[in-house]
Scaffold this motif. Structure first.
Motif, mmCIF file in Angstrom:
data_model
loop_
_atom_site.group_PDB
_atom_site.id
_atom_site.type_symbol
_atom_site.label_atom_id
_atom_site.label_comp_id
_atom_site.label_asym_id
_atom_site.label_seq_id
_atom_site.Cartn_x
_atom_site.Cartn_y
_atom_site.Cartn_z
ATOM 1 N N LYS A 36 0.982 -1.260 -0.126
ATOM 2 C CA LYS A 36 0.094 0.109 0.072
ATOM 3 C C LYS A 36 0.886 1.253 -0.024
ATOM 4 C CE LYS A 36 -4.320 -1.872 2.403
ATOM 5 N NZ LYS A 36 -5.213 -1.802 3.648
ATOM 6 N N SER A 37 1.789 1.317 -0.048
ATOM 7 C CA SER A 37 2.961 2.172 0.931
ATOM 8 C C SER A 37 3.723 3.014 -0.761
ATOM 9 C CB SER A 37 4.169 2.041 1.616
ATOM 10 O OG SER A 37 3.944 1.853 2.841
ATOM 11 N N VAL A 38 2.548 4.591 -1.214
ATOM 12 C CA VAL A 38 2.692 4.966 -2.149
ATOM 13 C C VAL A 38 3.304 6.818 -1.872
ATOM 14 C CG1 VAL A 38 1.665 3.620 -3.566
ATOM 15 C CG2 VAL A 38 0.765 5.706 -2.798
ATOM 16 N N TRP A 39 4.093 6.945 -3.520
ATOM 17 C CA TRP A 39 3.911 8.796 -3.027
ATOM 18 C C TRP A 39 2.841 9.586 -3.878
ATOM 19 C CZ3 TRP A 39 7.693 10.089 -0.088
ATOM 20 C CH2 TRP A 39 8.841 8.818 0.220
ATOM 21 N N VAL A 40 2.463 10.412 -3.665
ATOM 22 C CA VAL A 40 1.979 11.134 -4.495
ATOM 23 C C VAL A 40 1.993 12.551 -4.278
ATOM 24 C CG1 VAL A 40 -0.297 9.267 -4.719
ATOM 25 C CG2 VAL A 40 0.507 11.712 -2.554
ATOM 26 N N ALA A 41 2.542 13.335 -5.377
ATOM 27 C CA ALA A 41 2.190 14.600 -5.636
ATOM 28 C C ALA A 41 1.809 15.541 -4.469
ATOM 29 C CB ALA A 41 2.422 15.803 -7.122
ATOM 30 N N ASP A 42 2.836 16.736 -3.901
ATOM 31 C CA ASP A 42 2.446 17.021 -3.162
ATOM 32 C C ASP A 42 1.858 18.754 -3.831
ATOM 33 O OD1 ASP A 42 1.476 19.075 -0.734
ATOM 34 O OD2 ASP A 42 3.184 17.582 0.559
ATOM 35 N N PRO A 43 1.051 19.368 -4.000
ATOM 36 C CA PRO A 43 0.798 20.425 -4.903
ATOM 37 C C PRO A 43 1.395 22.158 -4.024
ATOM 38 C CG PRO A 43 -1.281 19.540 -4.476
ATOM 39 C CD PRO A 43 -0.536 18.663 -3.731
#
Length: 241
Positions: A36-43
Motif C-alpha cells: 500500500k505505501s505510495v508516493w503522490v505529488a504534493d501541490p
C-alpha cells in the motif's frame, strides 16, 4: 603516500560519508506496507508525500487510484502514483539499486542523505553532489587517503571516487579520460571542477607537502581556473561571476 598538511590533523569525515548505526536502525523501523505505501505529488510544496493506496490498479496507467494521506483522501491516475521502496533502501548509496525507480524515490533518497550531511549519492555511472552551501571536511588529505587506489564499490560515494577511477583508467590504458560535470547555475560545477583538479594534483604529485617558497602544482592549476572561467561563464541570479 599522501602526508598530512603541517599543523592540525584533518577532522574525521566519517559522518559525512556513511550513515551511523543509529540512523540505520531508525530507518529500518520506518512504517512501511509493501502493498500500500505510495508516493503522490504534493501541490503545496511542489514535491511528494507518502500515503497508502486504498483502491485502484497501479499496473494500469489510466486506472483511478484513491490514496489516503493522513486523514485526507486524494484521487490520482495510476501513472502519477509511485511505489515506495522497502526500508532497507533508505539512504542507499546507488539509486540504480532501488526496487522502484520513480522521481519521488530518487528525490527522497537524495533529500534524506542530504539532511544526514551525506551530499554524494551514485546514480549509475554518475555521482550526484548536492550543494550544502557550507564547508564539510570531505576534501582533505585524510579523505584523499581513503580513496587513493580504491575501486568505487570499496568506498562510500564521493566525487573523488570518480576522479580516482578516471585517473587509474588513464594510467592503466594510457588513454585520455574525460569527466562530465553538469548542473544548473549555482549547483557547484566550478567548485567540483576545482575539487577534481585538487585530487588529481594531490595524487599525481604523490605528496601533500607544501614547501614555504614554492607554490604547489595543485595551487597553480586551481589558480588558472578563474581565468578560464571568465571566458565561458555568465553572471546569473545565483552566481556572481
Amino acid at each position: 603516500d599522501i602526508k598530512l598538511v603541517k599543523g592540525q590533523a584533518d577532522p574525521d569525515p566519517t559522518e559525512f560519508l556513511l550513515p551511523s548505526i543509529d540512523m540505520k536502525r531508525a530507518d529500518q523501523q520506518k512504517p512501511y506496507d509493501s502493498k500500500k505505501s505510495v508516493w503522490v505529488a504534493d501541490p503545496k510544496t511542489g514535491g511528494y508525500r507518502e500515503g497508502l493506496i486504498e483502491s485502484g490498479d497501479l499496473e494500469d496507467p489510466a486506472s483511478k487510484c484513491v490514496v489516503a494521506v493522513g486523514h485526507e483522501k486524494f484521487t490520482h491516475k495510476a501513472a502519477e502514483v509511485g511505489k515506495v521502496n522497502p526500508p532497507k533502501f533508505e539512504k542507499c548509496e546507488d539509486m540504480v539499486n532501488l526496487t522502484f525507480l520513480n522521481d519521488a524515490s530518487v528525490f527522497w533518497n537524495l533529500k534524506t542523505r542530504y539532511q544526514a550531511k551525506m551530499i554524494h549519492t551514485y546514480s549509475g555511472l554518475f555521482v550526484v553532489v548536492v550543494n550544502p552551501y557550507k564547508r564539510y571536511p570531505i576534501y582533505t588529505h585524510r579523505v584523499c587517503k581513503i580513496y587513493l587506489g580504491k575501486r568505487r564499490n570499496e568506498v562510500p560515494p564521493h566525487l573523488w571516487a570518480i576522479a580516482e577511477t578516471a585517473y587509474r583508467n588513464m594510467i592503466a590504458n594510457t588513454k585520455n579520460n574525460a569527466m562530465l560535470i553538469t548542473g544548473e547555475s549555482g549547483a557547484g560545477k566550478t567548485e567540483n571542477t576545482k575539487k577534481v583538479i585538487t585530487y588529481l594534483a594531490m595524487v599525481a604529485t604523490g605528496s601533500g607537502k607544501k614547501s614555504e617558497k614554492k607554490v604547489s602544482l595543485e595551487d597553480q592549476i586551481v589558480a588558472t581556473n578563474p581565468i578560464l572561467e571568465s571566458y565561458g561563464n555568465a553572471k546569473t541570479a545565483r552566481n556572481d561571476n
